[in-house]
Write a protein that holds these residues in place. Structure first.
Motif, PDB file in Angstrom:
ATOM      1  N   MET A  92       0.711  -1.294  -0.110  1.00 37.64           N
ATOM      2  CA  MET A  92      -0.014   0.204  -0.015  1.00 37.64           C
ATOM      3  C   MET A  92       0.626   1.376   0.010  1.00 37.64           C
ATOM      4  O   MET A  92       0.612   2.424  -0.686  1.00 37.64           O
ATOM      5  N   CYS A  93       1.878   1.403   0.709  1.00 39.28           N
ATOM      6  CA  CYS A  93       2.861   2.516   1.056  1.00 39.28           C
ATOM      7  C   CYS A  93       3.753   2.401  -0.331  1.00 39.28           C
ATOM      8  O   CYS A  93       3.808   3.673  -0.873  1.00 39.28           O
ATOM      9  N   THR A  94       4.090   1.623  -0.827  1.00 38.05           N
ATOM     10  CA  THR A  94       4.721   1.702  -2.191  1.00 38.05           C
ATOM     11  C   THR A  94       4.018   2.314  -3.268  1.00 38.05           C
ATOM     12  O   THR A  94       4.377   3.232  -3.989  1.00 38.05           O
ATOM     13  N   GLY A  95       2.827   1.612  -3.338  1.00 34.82           N
ATOM     14  CA  GLY A  95       1.924   2.121  -4.320  1.00 34.82           C
ATOM     15  C   GLY A  95       1.477   3.627  -4.403  1.00 34.82           C
ATOM     16  O   GLY A  95       1.688   4.563  -5.329  1.00 34.82           O
ATOM     17  N   ALA A  96       1.357   4.234  -2.844  1.00 32.58           N
ATOM     18  CA  ALA A  96       0.999   5.638  -2.845  1.00 32.58           C
ATOM     19  C   ALA A  96       2.329   6.325  -3.038  1.00 32.58           C
ATOM     20  O   ALA A  96       2.147   7.373  -3.769  1.00 32.58           O
ATOM     21  N   ILE A  97       3.304   5.890  -2.539  1.00 28.13           N
ATOM     22  CA  ILE A  97       4.596   6.574  -2.982  1.00 28.13           C
ATOM     23  C   ILE A  97       4.993   6.885  -4.242  1.00 28.13           C
ATOM     24  O   ILE A  97       5.319   7.991  -4.706  1.00 28.13           O
ATOM     25  N   TRP A  98       5.091   5.695  -4.827  1.00 28.53           N
ATOM     26  CA  TRP A  98       5.537   5.843  -6.534  1.00 28.53           C
ATOM     27  C   TRP A  98       4.259   6.255  -7.210  1.00 28.53           C
ATOM     28  O   TRP A  98       4.652   6.795  -8.559  1.00 28.53           O
ATOM     29  N   THR A  99       3.280   6.310  -6.906  1.00 28.61           N
ATOM     30  CA  THR A  99       2.138   7.115  -7.793  1.00 28.61           C
ATOM     31  C   THR A  99       2.305   8.641  -7.703  1.00 28.61           C
ATOM     32  O   THR A  99       2.351   9.120  -8.635  1.00 28.61           O
ATOM     33  N   ARG A 100       2.834   9.103  -6.705  1.00 33.58           N
ATOM     34  CA  ARG A 100       3.139  10.616  -6.666  1.00 33.58           C
ATOM     35  C   ARG A 100       4.340  10.941  -7.236  1.00 33.58           C
ATOM     36  O   ARG A 100       4.345  11.745  -8.200  1.00 33.58           O
ATOM     37  N   TRP A 101       5.363  10.065  -7.351  1.00 32.46           N
ATOM     38  CA  TRP A 101       6.749  10.227  -8.184  1.00 32.46           C
ATOM     39  C   TRP A 101       6.340  10.101  -9.574  1.00 32.46           C
ATOM     40  O   TRP A 101       7.137  10.828 -10.198  1.00 32.46           O
ATOM     41  N   CYS A 102       5.515   9.481 -10.010  1.00 36.64           N
ATOM     42  CA  CYS A 102       5.430   9.098 -11.397  1.00 36.64           C
ATOM     43  C   CYS A 102       4.895  10.440 -12.082  1.00 36.64           C
ATOM     44  O   CYS A 102       5.042  10.769 -13.162  1.00 36.64           O
ATOM     45  N   PHE A 103       4.160  11.216 -11.241  1.00 33.65           N
ATOM     46  CA  PHE A 103       4.003  12.782 -11.803  1.00 33.65           C
ATOM     47  C   PHE A 103       4.998  13.774 -11.749  1.00 33.65           C
ATOM     48  O   PHE A 103       4.843  14.924 -12.344  1.00 33.65           O
ATOM     49  N   ILE A 104       6.012  13.393 -10.811  1.00 36.22           N
ATOM     50  CA  ILE A 104       7.158  14.343 -10.887  1.00 36.22           C
ATOM     51  C   ILE A 104       8.126  14.082 -11.454  1.00 36.22           C
ATOM     52  O   ILE A 104       8.729  15.061 -12.273  1.00 36.22           O
ATOM     53  N   ILE A 105       8.401  12.664 -12.038  1.00 36.47           N
ATOM     54  CA  ILE A 105       9.663  12.476 -12.919  1.00 36.47           C
ATOM     55  C   ILE A 105       9.348  12.754 -14.307  1.00 36.47           C
ATOM     56  O   ILE A 105       8.066  12.874 -14.660  1.00 36.47           O
ATOM     57  N   LYS A 106      10.503  13.044 -14.941  1.00 36.52           N
ATOM     58  CA  LYS A 106      10.041  13.538 -16.567  1.00 36.52           C
ATOM     59  C   LYS A 106      10.769  12.078 -17.182  1.00 36.52           C
ATOM     60  O   LYS A 106      11.780  11.773 -17.082  1.00 36.52           O
ATOM     61  N   PRO A 107      10.136  11.608 -18.334  1.00 34.44           N
ATOM     62  CA  PRO A 107       8.672  12.036 -18.878  1.00 34.44           C
ATOM     63  C   PRO A 107       7.817  11.601 -18.103  1.00 34.44           C
ATOM     64  O   PRO A 107       7.982  10.447 -17.273  1.00 34.44           O
ATOM     65  N   GLN A 108       6.625  12.274 -17.771  1.00 32.67           N
ATOM     66  CA  GLN A 108       5.584  11.867 -16.780  1.00 32.67           C
ATOM     67  C   GLN A 108       4.952  10.358 -17.361  1.00 32.67           C
ATOM     68  O   GLN A 108       4.812  10.400 -18.623  1.00 32.67           O
ATOM     69  N   ASN A 109       4.771   9.512 -16.593  1.00 27.41           N
ATOM     70  CA  ASN A 109       4.471   8.349 -17.272  1.00 27.41           C
ATOM     71  C   ASN A 109       3.071   7.605 -16.415  1.00 27.41           C
ATOM     72  O   ASN A 109       3.073   7.117 -15.529  1.00 27.41           O
ATOM     73  N   LEU A 110       2.027   8.034 -17.212  1.00 29.61           N
ATOM     74  CA  LEU A 110       0.752   7.694 -16.521  1.00 29.61           C
ATOM     75  C   LEU A 110       0.379   6.442 -16.617  1.00 29.61           C
ATOM     76  O   LEU A 110      -0.350   5.853 -15.764  1.00 29.61           O
ATOM     77  N   PHE A 111       1.138   5.578 -17.430  1.00 30.15           N
ATOM     78  CA  PHE A 111       0.926   4.052 -17.419  1.00 30.15           C
ATOM     79  C   PHE A 111       1.708   3.494 -15.987  1.00 30.15           C
ATOM     80  O   PHE A 111       0.900   2.903 -15.366  1.00 30.15           O
ATOM     81  N   LEU A 112       2.881   3.966 -15.735  1.00 31.87           N
ATOM     82  CA  LEU A 112       3.202   3.407 -14.411  1.00 31.87           C
ATOM     83  C   LEU A 112       2.448   3.829 -13.183  1.00 31.87           C
ATOM     84  O   LEU A 112       2.442   3.252 -12.101  1.00 31.87           O
ATOM     85  N   ALA A 113       1.927   5.375 -13.292  1.00 31.31           N
ATOM     86  CA  ALA A 113       1.164   5.744 -12.293  1.00 31.31           C
ATOM     87  C   ALA A 113      -0.198   4.960 -12.045  1.00 31.31           C
ATOM     88  O   ALA A 113      -0.443   4.636 -11.015  1.00 31.31           O
ATOM     89  N   SER A 114      -0.734   4.494 -13.007  1.00 30.34           N
ATOM     90  CA  SER A 114      -1.937   3.489 -12.833  1.00 30.34           C
ATOM     91  C   SER A 114      -1.735   2.298 -12.334  1.00 30.34           C
ATOM     92  O   SER A 114      -2.301   1.962 -11.323  1.00 30.34           O
ATOM     93  N   VAL A 115      -0.539   1.919 -12.374  1.00 31.01           N
ATOM     94  CA  VAL A 115      -0.035   0.337 -11.975  1.00 31.01           C
ATOM     95  C   VAL A 115       0.185   0.730 -10.503  1.00 31.01           C
ATOM     96  O   VAL A 115      -0.442   0.049  -9.698  1.00 31.01           O
ATOM     97  N   ASN A 116       0.929   1.869 -10.279  1.00 30.67           N
ATOM     98  CA  ASN A 116       1.086   1.998  -8.858  1.00 30.67           C
ATOM     99  C   ASN A 116      -0.069   2.431  -7.960  1.00 30.67           C
ATOM    100  O   ASN A 116      -0.344   2.091  -6.681  1.00 30.67           O
TER     101      ASN A 116
END
Length: 174
Positions: A92-116
């Motif tokens: 749960m914590c891993t998913g929450a933390i990395w969902t946030r980071w997927c919007f910060i890193i470049k290029p933004q990766n919505l596919f990775l954000a959805s998985v997280n």
């Protein structure tokens, strides 16, 4: 050959080598598809050559991470008594933390954000199941059980702060 002439030749050779390296570095960091090429490509061609396409780690990391989501979702069929609270809380914590980071890193990766995000959802669902099961065993409400678990965690951290040598004892090692 005189010394100044030797230095001049060395400087020219160094400059030429440096310029060649810079041209290579510029090519290395250029996009795989220019705008003129992208206009004539199909949708699949644009996806294939994009910065988050299958030629990059930005595509394959989420594909591999789906394994964690599917493994967590397969645990929905298991009884709550056999689930690990710490493991699912970590998911749960891993998913929450990395969902946030997927919007910060470049290029933004919505596919990775959805998985997280789905990893967070699976972990939260399993944590809720385990907490409800434990509260039913003790005859408590879910809120009381959560408060008790928080106090236990606070006590363990307090013990470790006082005596770091107790780590095996507190964590449950031998």
């Amino acid at each position: 050959m005189s010394a100044p002439r030797l230095g001049l030749r060395f400087g020219q050779a160094f400059r030429q080598n440096f310029q060649n390296q810079m041209r290579f570095a510029q090519r290395r960091y250029q996009s795989t598809a220019t705008t003129a090429d992208a206009a004539g490509q199909s949708a699949f061609g644009r996806f294939f050559n994009s910065p988050i396409g299958p030629k990059t780690v930005h595509f394959w990391a989420p594909i591999m991470k789906w394994g964690l989501v599917l493994a967590g979702a397969s645990d929905f069929a298991r009884p709550a008594s056999s689930l690990s609270l710490t493991q699912n809380a970590a998911l749960m914590c891993t998913g929450a933390i990395w969902t946030r980071w997927c919007f910060i890193i470049k290029p933004q990766n919505l596919f990775l954000a959805s998985v997280n995000f789905l990893l967070f959802c699976v972990g939260a669902t399993q944590v809720t199941r385990v907490m409800r099961y434990q509260s039913e065993l003790k005859g408590q409400t879910l809120g009381e059980n959560m408060a008790e678990k928080a106090q236990e965690g606070k006590a363990k951290v307090g013990e470790l702060v006082e005596d770091p040598g107790k780590i095996k004892e507190v964590v449950g090692g031998k």
